[in-house]
Design a protein around this motif. Structure first.
Motif, short mmCIF file in Angstrom:
data_model
loop_
_atom_site.label_atom_id
_atom_site.label_comp_id
_atom_site.label_asym_id
_atom_site.label_seq_id
_atom_site.Cartn_x
_atom_site.Cartn_y
_atom_site.Cartn_z
N LYS A 1 7.90 34.63 38.70
CA LYS A 1 6.96 33.63 38.18
C LYS A 1 5.67 34.30 37.69
O LYS A 1 5.13 33.93 36.65
CB LYS A 1 6.67 32.57 39.23
N GLU A 2 5.19 35.30 38.42
CA GLU A 2 3.97 36.01 38.01
C GLU A 2 4.22 36.90 36.80
O GLU A 2 3.37 36.99 35.90
CB GLU A 2 3.40 36.82 39.17
N VAL A 3 5.35 37.57 36.75
CA VAL A 3 5.66 38.44 35.61
C VAL A 3 5.85 37.59 34.35
O VAL A 3 5.40 37.96 33.26
CB VAL A 3 6.88 39.33 35.90
N ARG B 1 4.45 34.66 33.78
CA ARG B 1 3.09 34.23 33.41
C ARG B 1 2.37 35.36 32.67
O ARG B 1 1.77 35.15 31.61
CB ARG B 1 2.30 33.82 34.66
N HIS B 2 2.46 36.57 33.19
CA HIS B 2 1.84 37.73 32.56
C HIS B 2 2.41 37.95 31.15
O HIS B 2 1.67 38.24 30.21
CB HIS B 2 2.07 38.97 33.43
N GLY B 3 3.72 37.81 31.01
CA GLY B 3 4.36 38.00 29.71
C GLY B 3 3.85 37.03 28.66
O GLY B 3 3.57 37.42 27.52
N PHE B 4 3.71 35.78 29.04
CA PHE B 4 3.26 34.78 28.08
C PHE B 4 1.73 34.82 27.86
O PHE B 4 1.28 34.70 26.73
CB PHE B 4 3.68 33.38 28.50
N THR B 5 0.95 34.99 28.92
CA THR B 5 -0.51 34.91 28.76
C THR B 5 -1.13 36.23 28.33
O THR B 5 -1.93 36.25 27.39
CB THR B 5 -1.19 34.41 30.05
N SER B 6 -0.79 37.32 28.98
CA SER B 6 -1.42 38.61 28.67
C SER B 6 -0.74 39.36 27.54
O SER B 6 -1.40 39.96 26.70
CB SER B 6 -1.44 39.50 29.92
#
Length: 146
Positions: free
Chosen positions: A87-89, A91-96
């Motif tokens: 879930k965190e990776v 999120r990182h892929g889409f946002t950062s």
């Protein structure tokens, strides 16, 4: 990390995992991360700071998409580490990283990975056959995270 059960559930981990292979795998990540071809992270047990697996994105910069891949050490199976890390990776892929799409796949014979994929709100995409390091063709279920 030379565990047949872990290797048997992944596409890219060979068995036996010979001496020096882990160091070579880790060493390549600096260049790949700098070139924005991968974003790989350790999964660490929060309370005891033990490595329990790895998770990352193989990035296709031409199309701004990525494939999520992971492994979890056998003593840590069933504890939700992959679900939390994914879930965190994602999120990182889409946002950062500003990716447009992330996809993942699991061997049909590994329903625990399928349950994890579904918990990330992935949409089933297709089934396909892939050939892991073991050399035998295996059926995979594929998912897309939109």
């Amino acid at each position: 990390m030379s565990d047949r059960d872990v290797a048997h559930r992944t596409l890219l981990i060979p068995h036996p995992y010979e001496d020096g292979m882990a160091e070579a795998w880790i060493a390549k990540h600096t260049g790949d991360f700098g070139d924005r071809r991968t974003a790989t992270f350790a999964m660490v047990e929060r309370d005891r700071n033990h490595l329990c697996g790895a998770i990352g994105l193989g990035i296709d910069r031409d199309h701004n998409i990525a494939e999520l891949g992971y492994w979890v050490g056998k003593p840590f199976w069933g504890n939700g580490y992959c679900t939390e890390a994914a879930k965190e990776v994602i999120r990182h892929g889409f946002t950062s990283l500003k990716l447009h799409r992330i996809h993942a796949a699991h061997f049909v014979r590994n329903p625990a990975s399928g349950a994890s994929c579904k918990s990330w709100e992935c949409k089933p995409r297709a089934a396909s056959d892939s050939t892991p390091q073991s050399g035998a063709s295996m059926r995979m279920s594929c998912y897309t995270v939109c």
